[in-house]
Scaffold this motif. Structure first.
Motif, mmCIF file in Angstrom:
data_model
loop_
_atom_site.group_PDB
_atom_site.id
_atom_site.type_symbol
_atom_site.label_atom_id
_atom_site.label_comp_id
_atom_site.label_asym_id
_atom_site.label_seq_id
_atom_site.Cartn_x
_atom_site.Cartn_y
_atom_site.Cartn_z
ATOM 1 N N ASN A 153 0.936 -1.332 -0.011
ATOM 2 C CA ASN A 153 -0.092 -0.046 0.065
ATOM 3 C C ASN A 153 0.936 1.230 -0.150
ATOM 4 N N GLU A 213 5.229 10.905 14.769
ATOM 5 C CA GLU A 213 6.118 11.456 13.833
ATOM 6 C C GLU A 213 7.298 11.749 14.308
ATOM 7 N N TRP A 214 8.230 11.674 13.684
ATOM 8 C CA TRP A 214 9.812 12.047 14.138
ATOM 9 C C TRP A 214 10.734 12.261 12.849
ATOM 10 N N PRO A 232 2.224 4.308 1.384
ATOM 11 C CA PRO A 232 2.304 4.932 2.698
ATOM 12 C C PRO A 232 1.412 6.221 3.034
ATOM 13 N N ASN A 233 1.207 6.939 2.008
ATOM 14 C CA ASN A 233 0.597 8.199 2.103
ATOM 15 C C ASN A 233 -0.937 7.779 2.264
ATOM 16 N N GLY A 264 9.842 13.557 10.268
ATOM 17 C CA GLY A 264 9.252 13.178 8.987
ATOM 18 C C GLY A 264 8.740 11.773 8.816
ATOM 19 N N ILE A 265 9.270 10.899 9.604
ATOM 20 C CA ILE A 265 9.233 9.520 9.708
ATOM 21 C C ILE A 265 8.016 9.038 10.698
ATOM 22 N N ARG A 266 6.932 8.600 9.825
ATOM 23 C CA ARG A 266 5.661 8.230 10.479
ATOM 24 C C ARG A 266 5.635 6.880 10.822
#
Lengths: 473, 310
Positions: free
Chosen positions: B6, B17-18, B8-9, B20-22
């Motif tokens: 899928n 979130e860290w 990721p968006n 920009g990494i979710r």
């Protein structure tokens, strides 16, 4: 901890932008490769036939015995007329080194030749899929049609036949492996009379299950996810390495034939996807070098066939180096590439070592161990006595009789070893030797002392061992 | 294998979130989930099969009845099964026969180290060499108080030894003591004087140590003319031995040097056989048997092979 001022402006959308292009072969879709003839297909059959040695080797006889036998219970390795004992295990290390470096050298020159033509995983998979495509169709469409067809006697018998053939090959694989470690003919008898030893059953079971699952079901998934070699390939390649590659400059922009005619505005690739259809690991070579490529060259065969049919020059997909594709000049000759030279040097050294080892196998192994606790003993007449354990291994096929002597130390006398020592073939004999030195003759704490073992009855052998004589200061 | 291809968006996240990494809410791959449950199942099976849950006294036993001590005993049985044929043959052989048989001798030398370590090494040292100055006899030289043949070693091991030298404090003047000490040390170096020999004979030392001072193995009297010292060659130590003796009950400063018997019953038997008598007549029922007859034989061969056996 994260300073909002410096927070990256890249949105998560950007990070995952390429995700739709990710094509991870995790076994979700079964690869049904089309089979085509060609140069590399012939080469692959030739490479695969090397494995006949594995199946037939154990039945080879030499002097009435199995020619090659790894006799683990007796700790002997028979190789034609030579018998190797564990003491010569360093030759095995060199042999392993030779093949490890050979793998690297070949990879550096022409990519994963081993994977493409020789690896048991790809070879067995190729045989298994050959059987499967014969019975169930050789394209994804035919395979799907076979799969979705209602169950009938014909379908059932085809499926049964496939699995039966797979299992027979798997069992032969296991049996042949076990046959290298015991008498092959006796092993067959033992299996059929159910008398085989437990390790033989375990080997047969594991190899049968392993072959059946790995070659029948996991196939290219093993290359993708289990094999470490695929992961190392990028460090073994360089810009001179020859690899099956798609000549994008010539092929792009790709496009279908219109009314059977070539479009001069387009590249040579007619996007027929034959290269993808024949690939046993299901990759698209036109996307460039990738981990799934086992360099079997079957896509070259496929593309050449199409090029021929469309009256274009062959070699749109061909064995080519990075340099050749991108700079339009040939790869450097092999002898000008330091990496290949170093590999070659190591190969020569290890090969030379093994040859030396085989031609200089000693018929005996002689060891002298001085007693450490205590180092020396004073006797009643004041002389000093040292105790040694002498071990001699008879690696010949005949019993020998040995006479021990000492030399190199003035005044030293050997005691307790007046008789000849008789040693059976293949056995290690251990005796205790006492060496005495007069008090007046002692002038240093440690003196060199040489033990000599001379074979009296048997082959003409004399072995020296340099040891020490310890005395008080 | 479940594949989460899928975008990721399009997948919901946990809100974490860290940089920009979710953290997405994708389920883990199916093979991973199955492995997790299988390993949980393995724990359950293990708990049922093996001792696992600690109780107030002890623990649950498990269906297999496995214990560490049982495994140890099984290992012990294995090694004893390998040794059994050798041990059976040993029981039927004399020590001399063992010594003459290459295979059996090697077996004994290799397998008796532990027995020697448990029973002998405390005094005589690991390699037959006691700590210098400790006063215990050295086993790996050629000097034997009672004889170094294999049979004599068996005898010593079985019955033990307790030599006896009377103290001479009351019989010697200070000057005579000095002279005798000097004589004994000189004799060891082969430099004994006439005067020394005279005093040696006058004081009756020859009765035990012999007219030539070479000792007497019947009594365990040591040879005074060789380079080996039973206790010590230091003048003060030699003086102590002369004045206070060894195992002299009347002298509180005497040296104590007693080797215990490790199979008195065997010692009595050997004595009876020497006289051609029935051992049964000799036993009085008090004989100890700290080690078996076979163990005595093994130790005798082991000691003989230290390098001093005769």
């Amino acid at each position: 901890m994260t300073d909002p001022e410096h927070r990256s402006n890249i949105s998560t959308i950007d990070i995952y932008e390429e995700v739709s292009d990710w094509d991870v072969n995790a076994g979700g879709d079964k690869v049904v490769a089309k089979r085509m003839t060609g140069r590399f297909r012939k080469l692959k059959w030739f490479g695969m036939s090397v494995w006949l040695v594995y199946f037939l080797g154990p039945y080879l006889r030499w002097d009435g015995q199995q020619a090659v036998l790894f006799d683990i219970p007796n700790r002997q390795f028979h190789f034609f007329s030579v018998t190797v004992y564990p003491q010569d295990i360093w030759m095995l290390s060199l042999t392993l080194l030779f093949f490890a470096i050979l793998l690297a050298a070949v990879t550096s020159i022409a990519g994963r030749v081993f994977c493409g033509y020789f690896c048991f995983q790809t070879v067995w998979t190729d045989v298994y899929t050959w059987i499967e495509t014969r019975l169930e169709g050789d394209s994804p469409q035919k395979a799907m049609k076979f799969k979705s067809a209602p169950m009938s006697l014909g379908k059932l018998s085809r499926i049964t036949l496939k699995h039966a053939l797979w299992l027979i090959i798997a069992m032969l694989t296991g049996l042949s492996f076990a046959a290298w470690f015991t008498d092959a003919f006796q092993l067959w008898k033992d299996y059929f009379t159910l008398q085989a030893a437990m390790p033989a059953w375990i080997v047969l079971g594991m190899f049968t299950a392993g072959t059946y699952v790995f070659a029948g079901f996991m196939r290219e998934q093993v290359c993708f996810w289990l094999c470490p070699y695929a992961r190392l390939q990028s460090v073994m390649y360089d810009q001179d390495t020859l690899l099956p590659a798609y000549d994008a400059e010539r092929g792009e922009p790709r496009g279908k034939l219109k009314k059977g005619q070539l479009d001069s505005a387009k590249g040579s690739c007619i996007d027929c996807r034959m290269c993808v259809a024949v690939c046993p690991t299901g990759i698209d070579i036109r996307k460039g070098q990738q981990e799934g490529c086992i360099t079997c060259g079957l896509c070259i065969d496929a593309c050449d066939t199409i090029m021929e049919k469309t009256n274009q020059p062959k070699g749109l997909v061909r064995y080519a180096s990075y340099k050749e594709l991108h700079h339009k000049h040939e790869a450097a000759p092999i002898f000008k590439r330091p990496r290949v030279m170093i590999y070659g040097l190591i190969l020569m050294i290890s090969c030379g070592g093994v040859v030396y080892g085989f031609t200089n196998l000693t018929p005996t192994e002689f060891n002298v161990m001085p007693e450490r606790q205590p180092l020396y003993v004073q006797l009643s007449d004041g002389s000093i006595q040292n105790k040694y354990t002498l071990r001699l291994l008879n690696k010949t096929q005949h019993p020998i009789e040995v006479q021990y002597q000492i030399s190199g130390l003035e005044g030293a006398t050997l005691h307790g070893l007046d008789d000849l020592v008789y040693i059976e073939p293949g056995r290690m004999n251990q005796v205790i030797a006492l060496v005495r030195l007069e008090e007046e003759a002692i002038n240093q704490a440690i003196s060199p002392l040489i033990f000599t073992a001379e074979v009296i009855e048997g082959p003409d052998i004399q072995i020296r061992y340099e040891s020490m004589f310890m005395a008080p200061n | 294998m479940a594949d989460n291809k899928n975008n990721p968006n399009e997948v919901s996240d946990t809100g974490h979130e860290w940089d920009g990494i979710r953290e997405l809410e994708n389920p883990p791959p199916r093979w991973w989930t199955i492995s997790l449950y299988l390993s949980g199942l393995l724990v359950l099976v293990y708990f049922i099969l093996y001792p696992s849950i600690p109780l107030v006294t002890g623990s649950t036993k498990g269906l297999l009845g496995w214990t560490q001590i049982k495994e140890y005993h099984r290992g012990l049985e294995e090694i004893e099964a390998i040794r059994a044929p050798f041990e059976q043959r040993l029981a039927e052989m004399t020590a001399q026969e063992i010594l003459d048989d290459d295979e059996m001798r090697n077996y004994v030398v290799a397998s008796t180290r532990v027995l020697y370590g448990d029973n002998c090494a405390a005094c005589h040292g690991v390699g037959g060499q006691p700590v210098p100055g400790s006063g215990y006899p050295i086993l790996n030289n050629d000097d034997w108080l009672y004889g170094g043949t294999i049979d004599k070693i068996v005898e010593t091991l079985a019955g033990g030894r307790a030599g006896m030298m009377p103290g001479h404090a009351n019989l010697l003047t200070e000057e005579e003591t000095d002279k005798l000490v000097k004589f004994v040390i000189d004799a060891s170096n082969g430099e004994a004087t006439e005067a020394g020999w005279k005093l040696y004979n006058e004081k009756g030392c020859f009765a035990c140590h012999g007219a030539d001072a070479k000792g007497n193995q019947m009594l365990g009297a040591p040879n005074l003319t060789d380079r080996i010292w039973r206790f010590s060659g230091e003048p003060a130590e030699v003086r102590r031995t002369i004045l206070h003796g060894v195992n002299d009950a009347s002298d509180p400063r005497t040296r104590i040097a007693i080797m215990p018997g490790f199979n008195e019953r065997l010692a009595v038997k050997l004595e009876a056989e020497e006289f051609g008598d029935d051992p049964e007549d000799y036993y009085d029922g008090t004989e100890t048997e700290r080690l078996s007859e076979t163990e005595i034989k093994k130790l005798a061969v082991f000691v003989h092979q230290f390098g001093g056996g005769q």
